[in-house]
Design a protein around this motif. Structure first.
Motif, PDB file in Angstrom:
ATOM      1  N   GLY A  82      59.382  53.989  34.368  1.00 39.31           N
ATOM      2  CA  GLY A  82      60.179  53.183  33.448  1.00 39.31           C
ATOM      3  C   GLY A  82      59.967  51.682  33.559  1.00 39.31           C
ATOM      4  O   GLY A  82      60.604  50.911  32.857  1.00 39.31           O
ATOM      5  N   LYS A  83      59.065  51.266  34.437  1.00 44.32           N
ATOM      6  CA  LYS A  83      58.926  49.819  34.649  1.00 44.32           C
ATOM      7  C   LYS A  83      57.561  49.270  34.276  1.00 44.32           C
ATOM      8  O   LYS A  83      57.230  48.130  34.586  1.00 44.32           O
ATOM      9  CB  LYS A  83      59.237  49.474  36.113  1.00 44.32           C
ATOM     10  CG  LYS A  83      60.711  49.600  36.417  1.00 44.32           C
ATOM     11  CD  LYS A  83      61.029  49.042  37.794  1.00 44.32           C
ATOM     12  CE  LYS A  83      62.522  49.165  38.078  1.00 44.32           C
ATOM     13  NZ  LYS A  83      62.796  49.170  39.525  1.00 44.32           N
ATOM     14  N   GLY A  84      56.735  50.117  33.647  1.00 45.24           N
ATOM     15  CA  GLY A  84      55.428  49.612  33.251  1.00 45.24           C
ATOM     16  C   GLY A  84      54.455  49.568  34.420  1.00 45.24           C
ATOM     17  O   GLY A  84      54.795  49.930  35.550  1.00 45.24           O
ATOM     18  N   THR A  85      53.257  49.141  34.107  1.00 46.10           N
ATOM     19  CA  THR A  85      52.182  49.154  35.105  1.00 46.10           C
ATOM     20  C   THR A  85      51.395  47.859  35.024  1.00 46.10           C
ATOM     21  O   THR A  85      51.069  47.392  33.931  1.00 46.10           O
ATOM     22  CB  THR A  85      51.233  50.348  34.832  1.00 46.10           C
ATOM     23  OG1 THR A  85      51.994  51.561  34.878  1.00 46.10           O
ATOM     24  CG2 THR A  85      50.102  50.423  35.844  1.00 46.10           C
ATOM     25  N   THR A  86      51.089  47.282  36.172  1.00 46.08           N
ATOM     26  CA  THR A  86      50.181  46.138  36.222  1.00 46.08           C
ATOM     27  C   THR A  86      49.110  46.417  37.274  1.00 46.08           C
ATOM     28  O   THR A  86      49.423  46.662  38.439  1.00 46.08           O
ATOM     29  CB  THR A  86      50.928  44.836  36.588  1.00 46.08           C
ATOM     30  OG1 THR A  86      51.947  44.608  35.611  1.00 46.08           O
ATOM     31  CG2 THR A  86      49.977  43.647  36.592  1.00 46.08           C
ATOM     32  N   VAL A  87      47.861  46.419  36.819  1.00 47.45           N
ATOM     33  CA  VAL A  87      46.739  46.581  37.740  1.00 47.45           C
ATOM     34  C   VAL A  87      45.995  45.247  37.778  1.00 47.45           C
ATOM     35  O   VAL A  87      45.647  44.697  36.731  1.00 47.45           O
ATOM     36  CB  VAL A  87      45.774  47.702  37.271  1.00 47.45           C
ATOM     37  CG1 VAL A  87      44.651  47.909  38.288  1.00 47.45           C
ATOM     38  CG2 VAL A  87      46.518  49.015  37.029  1.00 47.45           C
ATOM     39  N   THR A  88      45.795  44.724  38.970  1.00 46.76           N
ATOM     40  CA  THR A  88      45.080  43.451  39.123  1.00 46.76           C
ATOM     41  C   THR A  88      43.851  43.679  39.993  1.00 46.76           C
ATOM     42  O   THR A  88      43.975  44.145  41.130  1.00 46.76           O
ATOM     43  CB  THR A  88      45.995  42.398  39.792  1.00 46.76           C
ATOM     44  OG1 THR A  88      47.200  42.291  39.025  1.00 46.76           O
ATOM     45  CG2 THR A  88      45.314  41.034  39.850  1.00 46.76           C
ATOM     46  N   VAL A  89      42.688  43.402  39.452  1.00 46.73           N
ATOM     47  CA  VAL A  89      41.463  43.595  40.218  1.00 46.73           C
ATOM     48  C   VAL A  89      40.614  42.326  40.185  1.00 46.73           C
ATOM     49  O   VAL A  89      40.746  41.495  39.285  1.00 46.73           O
ATOM     50  CB  VAL A  89      40.626  44.803  39.699  1.00 46.73           C
ATOM     51  CG1 VAL A  89      41.431  46.084  39.751  1.00 46.73           C
ATOM     52  CG2 VAL A  89      40.111  44.563  38.298  1.00 46.73           C
ATOM     53  N   LYS A  90      39.762  42.203  41.188  1.00 47.48           N
ATOM     54  CA  LYS A  90      38.975  40.986  41.330  1.00 47.48           C
ATOM     55  C   LYS A  90      37.547  41.352  41.708  1.00 47.48           C
ATOM     56  O   LYS A  90      37.332  42.301  42.465  1.00 47.48           O
ATOM     57  CB  LYS A  90      39.598  40.163  42.459  1.00 47.48           C
ATOM     58  CG  LYS A  90      39.300  38.683  42.424  1.00 47.48           C
ATOM     59  CD  LYS A  90      39.967  37.983  43.596  1.00 47.48           C
ATOM     60  CE  LYS A  90      41.485  37.903  43.446  1.00 47.48           C
ATOM     61  NZ  LYS A  90      42.120  37.226  44.622  1.00 47.48           N
ATOM     62  N   LYS A  91      36.603  40.616  41.167  1.00 46.09           N
ATOM     63  CA  LYS A  91      35.219  40.783  41.622  1.00 46.09           C
ATOM     64  C   LYS A  91      34.563  39.420  41.758  1.00 46.09           C
ATOM     65  O   LYS A  91      34.717  38.554  40.908  1.00 46.09           O
ATOM     66  CB  LYS A  91      34.423  41.672  40.650  1.00 46.09           C
ATOM     67  CG  LYS A  91      33.100  42.148  41.258  1.00 46.09           C
ATOM     68  CD  LYS A  91      32.505  43.291  40.458  1.00 46.09           C
ATOM     69  CE  LYS A  91      31.214  43.795  41.077  1.00 46.09           C
ATOM     70  NZ  LYS A  91      31.421  44.501  42.356  1.00 46.09           N
ATOM     71  N   TRP A  92      33.842  39.246  42.854  1.00 41.18           N
ATOM     72  CA  TRP A  92      33.142  37.982  43.116  1.00 41.18           C
ATOM     73  C   TRP A  92      31.687  38.073  42.664  1.00 41.18           C
ATOM     74  O   TRP A  92      31.080  39.136  42.734  1.00 41.18           O
ATOM     75  CB  TRP A  92      33.158  37.663  44.610  1.00 41.18           C
ATOM     76  CG  TRP A  92      34.533  37.487  45.172  1.00 41.18           C
ATOM     77  CD1 TRP A  92      35.199  38.356  45.989  1.00 41.18           C
ATOM     78  CD2 TRP A  92      35.405  36.381  44.977  1.00 41.18           C
ATOM     79  NE1 TRP A  92      36.435  37.867  46.298  1.00 41.18           N
ATOM     80  CE2 TRP A  92      36.596  36.651  45.694  1.00 41.18           C
ATOM     81  CE3 TRP A  92      35.325  35.183  44.261  1.00 41.18           C
ATOM     82  CZ2 TRP A  92      37.681  35.773  45.713  1.00 41.18           C
ATOM     83  CZ3 TRP A  92      36.402  34.302  44.291  1.00 41.18           C
ATOM     84  CH2 TRP A  92      37.551  34.600  45.004  1.00 41.18           C
ATOM     85  N   VAL A  93      31.157  36.956  42.257  1.00 41.06           N
ATOM     86  CA  VAL A  93      29.735  36.887  41.959  1.00 41.06           C
ATOM     87  C   VAL A  93      28.977  36.916  43.293  1.00 41.06           C
ATOM     88  O   VAL A  93      29.360  36.209  44.227  1.00 41.06           O
ATOM     89  CB  VAL A  93      29.380  35.584  41.195  1.00 41.06           C
ATOM     90  CG1 VAL A  93      27.872  35.465  41.006  1.00 41.06           C
ATOM     91  CG2 VAL A  93      30.094  35.550  39.849  1.00 41.06           C
ATOM     92  N   ARG A  94      27.964  37.750  43.394  1.00 43.16           N
ATOM     93  CA  ARG A  94      27.201  37.790  44.662  1.00 43.16           C
ATOM     94  C   ARG A  94      25.773  37.310  44.436  1.00 43.16           C
ATOM     95  O   ARG A  94      25.354  37.107  43.342  1.00 43.16           O
ATOM     96  CB  ARG A  94      27.242  39.152  45.312  1.00 43.16           C
ATOM     97  CG  ARG A  94      26.658  40.262  44.476  1.00 43.16           C
ATOM     98  CD  ARG A  94      26.898  41.641  45.082  1.00 43.16           C
ATOM     99  NE  ARG A  94      28.066  42.265  44.478  1.00 43.16           N
ATOM    100  CZ  ARG A  94      29.200  42.522  45.151  1.00 43.16           C
ATOM    101  NH1 ARG A  94      29.303  42.224  46.409  1.00 43.16           N
ATOM    102  NH2 ARG A  94      30.218  43.097  44.533  1.00 43.16           N
TER     103      ARG A  94
END
Ligand code: ADP
Ligand code: MG
Length: 136
Positions: free
Chosen positions: A124-136
């Motif tokens: 009932g509270k929704g979803t937040t997905v946070t992802v990160k990628k660095w340049v290599r």
């Protein structure tokens, strides 16, 4: 160069929006200096997260944040919705778990592809997905 961030917000509620989010992510990744292979990985992660929004929450948004000019360039992807939420995140993160008869490898796959993965969700509270990628 001083660190800078640029933010792109893409509303997501249809297949067309998923494609648009994917393309914007790929363009931004390429501009930031990601290899073609890593830009594809970024685009794939955006597709999976955007598809989950359309499938399970009907609508939401993808926010792309480009980080450059600092020590490392990178991209943050935030997938956010106000849908039903995920009652059991541990279960949803397992390979093969799906409530829609799909492959159930979207979320665990995105976690493997990215350098950083965080999911906040509840019934009932929704979803937040946070992802990160660095340049290599
Ligand atoms: N944004 C979301 N809102 C609600 N439930 C979600 C969301 N994203 C994923 N889920 C739940 O987590 C499960 C696993 O997601 P995923 O790994 O992408 O597999 P699949 O989409 O193939 O089922 C989904 O089947 C669904 O039940
Ligand atoms: Mg999925």
């Amino acid at each position: 160069m001083t660190p800078q961030t640029e933010e792109i917000r893409v509303p997501v509620e249809s297949d067309t929006d998923i494609v648009a989010a994917r393309q914007k992510g790929r363009m931004l990744a390429t501009r930031l200096g990601f290899s073609s292979g890593d830009a594809t990985i970024v685009a794939t992660a955006i597709s999976e997260l955007a598809r989950n929004i359309v499938l399970y929450a009907k609508r939401g948004e993808i926010i792309l944040i480009a980080m450059e000019g600092g020590e490392r360039a990178g991209l943050i992807i935030i997938a956010k919705d106000d849908g039903e939420g995920i009652p059991d995140i541990r279960q949803a993160m397992q390979d093969g778990y799906s409530t829609s008869g799909r492959l159930g490898v979207g979320l665990p796959g995105v976690r493997r592809l990215m350098d950083d993965f965080e999911i906040v969700s509840d019934s009932g509270k929704g979803t937040t997905v946070t992802v990160k990628k660095w340049v290599r």
